[in-house]
Design an enzyme around this catalytic site. Structure first.
Site, PDB file in Angstrom:
ATOM      1  N   ARG A 103      15.063  -1.523  11.872  1.00  0.00           N
ATOM      2  CA  ARG A 103      14.714  -0.630  12.992  1.00  0.00           C
ATOM      3  C   ARG A 103      15.955  -0.185  13.771  1.00  0.00           C
ATOM      4  O   ARG A 103      15.898   0.778  14.541  1.00  0.00           O
ATOM      5  CB  ARG A 103      13.685  -1.301  13.899  1.00  0.00           C
ATOM      6  CG  ARG A 103      12.339  -1.477  13.200  1.00  0.00           C
ATOM      7  CD  ARG A 103      11.246  -1.929  14.134  1.00  0.00           C
ATOM      8  NE  ARG A 103      11.006  -1.012  15.240  1.00  0.00           N
ATOM      9  CZ  ARG A 103      10.334   0.148  15.143  1.00  0.00           C
ATOM     10  NH1 ARG A 103       9.830   0.521  13.980  1.00  0.00           N
ATOM     11  NH2 ARG A 103      10.160   0.918  16.197  1.00  0.00           N
ATOM     12  N   ASP A 146       0.866  -1.175   0.000  1.00  0.00           N
ATOM     13  CA  ASP A 146       0.000   0.000   0.000  1.00  0.00           C
ATOM     14  C   ASP A 146       0.906   1.229   0.000  1.00  0.00           C
ATOM     15  O   ASP A 146       1.315   1.721   1.049  1.00  0.00           O
ATOM     16  CB  ASP A 146      -0.903  -0.029   1.235  1.00  0.00           C
ATOM     17  CG  ASP A 146      -1.856   1.162   1.257  1.00  0.00           C
ATOM     18  OD1 ASP A 146      -1.647   2.112   0.466  1.00  0.00           O
ATOM     19  OD2 ASP A 146      -2.797   1.138   2.063  1.00  0.00           O
ATOM     20  N   ARG A 185      10.283  14.201  14.766  1.00  0.00           N
ATOM     21  CA  ARG A 185      10.356  13.710  16.142  1.00  0.00           C
ATOM     22  C   ARG A 185      11.579  14.270  16.857  1.00  0.00           C
ATOM     23  O   ARG A 185      11.492  14.699  18.006  1.00  0.00           O
ATOM     24  CB  ARG A 185      10.402  12.180  16.119  1.00  0.00           C
ATOM     25  CG  ARG A 185       9.815  11.573  17.375  1.00  0.00           C
ATOM     26  CD  ARG A 185       9.731  10.070  17.220  1.00  0.00           C
ATOM     27  NE  ARG A 185      10.758   9.403  18.031  1.00  0.00           N
ATOM     28  CZ  ARG A 185      11.149   8.153  17.852  1.00  0.00           C
ATOM     29  NH1 ARG A 185      10.640   7.431  16.867  1.00  0.00           N
ATOM     30  NH2 ARG A 185      12.054   7.629  18.645  1.00  0.00           N
ATOM     31  N   GLU A 216      27.632   9.521  -1.155  1.00  0.00           N
ATOM     32  CA  GLU A 216      27.781   8.070  -1.036  1.00  0.00           C
ATOM     33  C   GLU A 216      27.536   7.408  -2.384  1.00  0.00           C
ATOM     34  O   GLU A 216      27.443   6.200  -2.490  1.00  0.00           O
ATOM     35  CB  GLU A 216      26.850   7.504   0.045  1.00  0.00           C
ATOM     36  CG  GLU A 216      25.373   7.724  -0.196  1.00  0.00           C
ATOM     37  CD  GLU A 216      24.646   6.449  -0.572  1.00  0.00           C
ATOM     38  OE1 GLU A 216      24.333   6.328  -1.773  1.00  0.00           O
ATOM     39  OE2 GLU A 216      24.399   5.609   0.313  1.00  0.00           O
ATOM     40  N   SER A 241      25.124   7.671   8.538  1.00  0.00           N
ATOM     41  CA  SER A 241      25.143   6.325   9.098  1.00  0.00           C
ATOM     42  C   SER A 241      26.576   5.861   9.288  1.00  0.00           C
ATOM     43  O   SER A 241      27.473   6.236   8.541  1.00  0.00           O
ATOM     44  CB  SER A 241      24.408   5.359   8.172  1.00  0.00           C
ATOM     45  OG  SER A 241      23.029   5.607   8.243  1.00  0.00           O
ATOM     46  N   ASN A 292      14.572  11.529   0.281  1.00  0.00           N
ATOM     47  CA  ASN A 292      15.840  11.600   1.001  1.00  0.00           C
ATOM     48  C   ASN A 292      16.995  11.762   0.014  1.00  0.00           C
ATOM     49  O   ASN A 292      17.340  10.819  -0.698  1.00  0.00           O
ATOM     50  CB  ASN A 292      16.033  10.322   1.837  1.00  0.00           C
ATOM     51  CG  ASN A 292      17.332  10.336   2.631  1.00  0.00           C
ATOM     52  OD1 ASN A 292      18.042  11.347   2.653  1.00  0.00           O
ATOM     53  ND2 ASN A 292      17.635   9.222   3.275  1.00  0.00           N
ATOM     54  N   LYS A 333       9.228  11.658   9.241  1.00  0.00           N
ATOM     55  CA  LYS A 333       8.980  11.302  10.644  1.00  0.00           C
ATOM     56  C   LYS A 333      10.159  11.627  11.557  1.00  0.00           C
ATOM     57  O   LYS A 333      10.000  12.241  12.607  1.00  0.00           O
ATOM     58  CB  LYS A 333       8.755   9.783  10.702  1.00  0.00           C
ATOM     59  CG  LYS A 333       7.382   9.380  11.113  1.00  0.00           C
ATOM     60  CD  LYS A 333       7.212   7.854  11.156  1.00  0.00           C
ATOM     61  CE  LYS A 333       8.409   7.026  10.777  1.00  0.00           C
ATOM     62  NZ  LYS A 333       8.162   5.584  10.709  1.00  0.00           N
ATOM     63  N   HIS A 350      18.788  16.228   9.498  1.00  0.00           N
ATOM     64  CA  HIS A 350      18.831  15.220   8.442  1.00  0.00           C
ATOM     65  C   HIS A 350      17.455  14.581   8.330  1.00  0.00           C
ATOM     66  O   HIS A 350      16.798  14.319   9.338  1.00  0.00           O
ATOM     67  CB  HIS A 350      19.899  14.159   8.719  1.00  0.00           C
ATOM     68  CG  HIS A 350      19.914  13.110   7.649  1.00  0.00           C
ATOM     69  ND1 HIS A 350      20.066  13.438   6.317  1.00  0.00           N
ATOM     70  CD2 HIS A 350      19.742  11.764   7.694  1.00  0.00           C
ATOM     71  CE1 HIS A 350      19.994  12.332   5.590  1.00  0.00           C
ATOM     72  NE2 HIS A 350      19.797  11.307   6.399  1.00  0.00           N
ATOM     73  N   CYS A 362      25.268   9.903   4.771  1.00  0.00           N
ATOM     74  CA  CYS A 362      24.501  11.109   4.437  1.00  0.00           C
ATOM     75  C   CYS A 362      25.098  12.389   4.979  1.00  0.00           C
ATOM     76  O   CYS A 362      24.526  13.455   4.770  1.00  0.00           O
ATOM     77  CB  CYS A 362      23.069  10.959   4.921  1.00  0.00           C
ATOM     78  SG  CYS A 362      22.196   9.637   4.080  1.00  0.00           S
ATOM     79  N   THR A 386      18.288   1.309  12.582  1.00  0.00           N
ATOM     80  CA  THR A 386      18.687   2.628  12.063  1.00  0.00           C
ATOM     81  C   THR A 386      18.040   3.757  12.867  1.00  0.00           C
ATOM     82  O   THR A 386      18.411   4.912  12.709  1.00  0.00           O
ATOM     83  CB  THR A 386      18.281   2.800  10.577  1.00  0.00           C
ATOM     84  OG1 THR A 386      16.861   2.671  10.477  1.00  0.00           O
ATOM     85  CG2 THR A 386      18.944   1.777   9.688  1.00  0.00           C
TER      86      THR A 386
END
Lengths: 388, 351, 143
Positions: free
Chosen positions: B201, B30, B245, B82, B298, B268, B241, B236, B114, B203
């Protein structure tokens, strides 16, 4: 300068000739020309071979020597010279032969033209053809050979109101002529719809606006005019020869709707012959694309600039028109084995002036013209011929 | 140390976009819900003739058009990415030639996932501040890759921005910078591999959040500033989301982050993300405005910046090059098949 | 095919549209020439390489459907002859637009893109292509 005559012509079938190698084609055309001229090999004093790119099509350079060898005349150590000017290679070879005889350097000269294009893929073939344009500043930037002619067409339509249908009419006419030529690659008539519905190559040019890739060869035998009657009852005299250059890149031309080299070469050939455009009855012009024929018939002076499309639409270039253009079917229908094309044009004109063009014979043809173009007009060779 | 800052900047984003629904349709996902979760409504897609080098060149040229600096006065140029087109052979040499800065300068390519672009900014600050060079160029640019069907495919996009760092006529001073670095393998791409791998997760909390929070807090502590002192904040943005946050947790409001949050429209852009966010902020910032920015790479680390817009901004020739809004306006949307072809995920057999 | 040097030596013109100005007649040329075709020997010593602005208008254009294999991903793509502000004409691709958005006279500017690459392991060639110029913030084709 001596007067020069054509005493023999020969041509292979044009098309996708899977059974024929480059040397087989070259020898085939040469043999038939020698037979036509009724001469023996020991009379031949020099050979000129028009060829654009054997090095890339069949990875064979040194094709002058190859043809001399396989036609058996290398045993007599005659000079054999390959001549290259992209699409104008054949016409230029003819001019070299003409100059050799006119200057009294040689008496009997064979001029051949040959190309074997179908031993490489279509992709490779179009890459090779594009090498007639400027590699560094046109091709590498993404321009194909067809796209450069499309730029001319777009501009011609914009500046002169030439229509898409008029472009199609060039192909329709040349297919009609080709259908009457047993040596032609395409021997069927088409209509406008066939052209207009064919796949796009480079807008506005479609598949049926473009000459095909072909295998084939053609040859003519030249000798001093004074002794021509010893070999044939129907010699044809080369009464004018003109060659001209222009910028290699299309973008450097003053006007991309005009091939200035065609104009210059035509003027030189006409001056030598002491004739004007009005005297020309039949012409073979370099219609590698439909737009090329429209530009050619304007720059040759048959029609005013901008009126080539209308003249074609009105049938003025048909077999029974004011000047019959591309009676052989042209590059479009007869086929375009690049190096052979300029010589094949001469073969057709000689046939017309001898009155042996059969169903496509132009009535009372007295003076004929060939226009052979290299690249997008960087080299143009024009020859004038007269019935003797 | 001299005071250093931004003398000029320029941005670039490719013309093409794809929407998450189009990607989801192919993989039985979806896409709309996926896009909503990531807060990404479309992502930029590079044309087949674009790569990190062409994006870096375009951004650098947009940067040069906005100032009167002689390119021969540029003493250093670094491209952070990168997705350098060559594993060996610098991207920066082509950029240096394209802006006519060559040959009297030093050039190198940077890589730190990044944050390679912001690492380049820090290096430039050091060289200019130390008086080794008059001007230095830092570029963050990427044409990032997401493996077909991978979650990254919904976000990995392309774009880049370039910054001319100097000590005179600066439109924004770089008042402070702070970095926070650990060894945390949350995302990587091995030599010779086409697509990156990631820890799912993993990350999140131990990677992005820990490093961005620590970098942000570290900078605030060192400067004695508080979030409300800033007009703008840029973080970044691997999706919408995460930065939303992290901004909240650090105490920044949506008004502060709005201008620099580009991920909903373009996805991104990896090394381009914070540089492009900063470019969007500079497009509208006025003298006296303060900007807080934290980049994340990262592997893992964060680079935080404290920036103040100067009076020079009032006369800066922003309109000599397209703004972010202009760059993002009227894109061309493509379907997945075209996207797959553009990105080389499907390829024709050639001789 | 080791063709890197052949492309490398043209970098100034490919990257930055460095052309050629004849100070005898004042005419601009692209790509650079060795002598001015109008002034011939009189131009010797009076010519200089000049960076052209890279802005101009479409003089003619075509949408290429049967192109060279190396451009297969882009097909159909647009090839145009562009008349630069300085007067020289140049051939190149027009990108990031559709042929229906263009006409003779459309304003364009040069940008740097990949021209070709020698397979996946060889050198990548970069050079100019043209993009339509945004006028009033809009590009041709914008709604």
């Amino acid at each position: 300068m001596r007067r020069v005559a054509v005493i023999g012509v020969g041509i292979t079938e044009f098309g996708e000739l899977w059974d024929s190698s480059f040397r087989k084609l070259g020898i085939g055309a040469g043999l038939s020309a020698v037979g036509d001229a009724k001469i023996t090999a020991d009379k031949i004093e020099a050979l000129f071979v028009g060829n654009m790119s054997a090095g890339r099509f069949i990875r064979q350079e040194h094709v002058g020597a190859l043809i001399a060898d396989y036609s058996g005349i290398a045993r007599d150590n005659i000079p054999a010279t390959r001549v290259e000017a992209a699409g104008a290679s054949g016409g230029l070879a003819l001019r070299q032969g003409f100059m050799a005889v006119a200057s009294s350097l040689h008496d009997i000269v064979v001029v051949g033209g040959a190309e074997k294009m179908t031993d490489v893929s279509d992709v490779e073939s179009s890459l090779i053809q594009s090498s007639a344009a400027d590699q560094e500043w046109e091709t590498e930037l993404g321009a194909t050979f067809a796209s450069l002619h499309a730029l001319m067409a777009t501009r011609h339509m914009h500046d002169h109101g030439t229509t898409r249908e008029q472009l199609a009419d060039v192909a329709v006419k040349n297919h009609r002529h080709g259908a009457l030529n047993p040596k032609a690659q395409f021997r069927r008539e088409i209509n406008r719809d066939v052209v207009l519905r064919s796949p796009m190559v480079a807008s506005p040019l479609r598949v049926f606006d473009c000459a095909p890739s072909s295998d084939g060869a053609a040859a003519v035998i030249l000798c001093p005019f004074d002794i021509a009657k010893k070999f044939t009852d129907s010699p044809v005299e080369i009464i004018g020869s003109g060659q001209a250059s222009d910028s290699l890149g299309l973008h450097h031309r003053k006007d991309i709707c005009t091939m200035a080299a065609t104009r210059a070469a035509t003027q030189r050939a006409l001056k030598m012959a002491g004739l004007s455009q009005k005297d020309v009855d039949v012409a073979e012009v370099h219609d590698n694309y439909t737009i090329s024929e429209i530009i050619a018939i304007e720059d040759l002076g048959f029609f005013p600039k901008g009126e080539g499309g209308k003249a074609t639409e009105d049938g003025l270039t048909s077999l029974d028109g004011d000047v019959a253009v591309n009676t052989s079917g042209g590059l479009k229908a007869r086929g375009d084995p690049i190096g052979a094309t300029g010589v094949a044009q001469a073969v057709e004109i000689v046939s017309q002036l001898r009155g042996t063009a059969d169903k496509r014979q132009v009535k009372d043809a007295d003076v004929g013209l060939t226009q052979n173009v290299g690249g997008t007009g960087a080299t143009v060779v024009v020859h004038l011929f007269r019935r003797v | 140390m001299k005071d250093v800052g931004v003398v000029s900047y320029g941005a670039y984003v490719p013309h093409f976009r794809i929407v998450p629904e189009e990607i989801g349709k192919v993989w039985g996902v979806d896409g709309k819900a996926m896009g909503k979760g990531l807060m990404i409504s479309s992502k930029s897609v590079p044309a087949p003739d674009e790569d990190t080098i062409t994006i870096a060149v375009e951004a650098a040229r947009n940067m040069m058009r906005r100032c009167a600096v002689d390119p021969k006065d540029i003493g250093a140029l670094y491209v952070g990415s990168e997705s350098h087109p060559y594993a060996v052979k610098p991207s920066g040499t082509i950029v240096a030639e394209a802006i006519e800065a060559a040959p009297d300068l030093t050039v190198a390519d940077f890589e730190f996932a990044c944050k390679a672009g912001t690492a380049a900014i820090q290096a430039c600050m050091g060289l200019v501040g130390g008086g080794l060079v008059k001007y230095a160029v830092a570029i963050g640019a990427d044409t990032s890759q997401g493996a077909p069907g991978d979650a990254l495919e919904y976000s990995a996009s392309a774009g880049g921005a370039a910054f001319l760092i100097g000590a005179q006529d600066v439109i924004a001073t770089m008042d402070n910078t702070y970095s926070y670095t650990t060894d945390t393998p949350d995302f990587w791409r091995r030599e010779g591999q086409r697509y990156p791998r990631h820890g799912g997760r993993f990350t999140g909390e131990p990677a992005y959040f820990r490093h961005v929070m620590s970098g942000g807090k570290g900078l605030l502590e060192r400067t004695g500033m508080s979030p409300e002192d800033y007009t703008y904040a840029v973080f970044h943005q691997p999706n919408g989301k995460f930065p939303t946050r992290v901004a909240k947790q650090l105490g920044f409001s949506p008004e502060q982050t709005k201008a620099g949050l580009l991920v909903p429209q373009i996805g991104n852009t990896y090394s381009g993300a914070v540089p492009l966010g900063l470019a969007a902020v500079l497009d509208e910032a006025e003298p006296g405005d303060r900007i807080f920015a934290v980049a994340y790479g990262s592997g893992a680390g964060s680079d935080a910046f404290d920036i103040t817009v100067t009076d020079e901004m009032a006369t800066f020739r922003r309109d000599a090059s397209p703004t972010m809004n202009e760059l993002m306006a009227s894109p061309k949307y493509i379907d997945y098949a075209t996207y797959a072809k553009f990105k080389g995920k499907i390829a024709k057999e050639r001789d | 095919m080791a063709t890197a040097p052949r492309y490398w030596r043209e970098n100034p013109s490919r990257y930055n549209m460095v052309g050629f100005k004849c100070n005898n007649c004042g005419k601009y040329y692209f790509p650079p020439r060795i002598i001015c075709p109008l002034c011939h020997r009189k131009s010797v010593g009076k010519t200089e390489p000049v960076k052209l602005k890279g802005t101009g208008a479409i003089f003619s254009f075509t949408e290429v459907h049967e192109g060279m294999d190396e451009h297969y991903v882009q097909k159909p793509y647009i090839v145009a002859m562009v008349e630069l502000e300085e007067g020289a004409k140049v051939t190149g691709q027009v990108i990031d637009c559709d042929a229906c958005d263009l006409s003779i006279g459309t304003k364009v500017r040069a940008t740097l893109r990949k021209l070709s690459e020698e397979g996946s392991a060889g050198v990548i060639h970069y050079g100019y292509k043209f993009v339509p110029v945004r006028e009033n913030g809009e590009r041709p084709g914008d709604e």
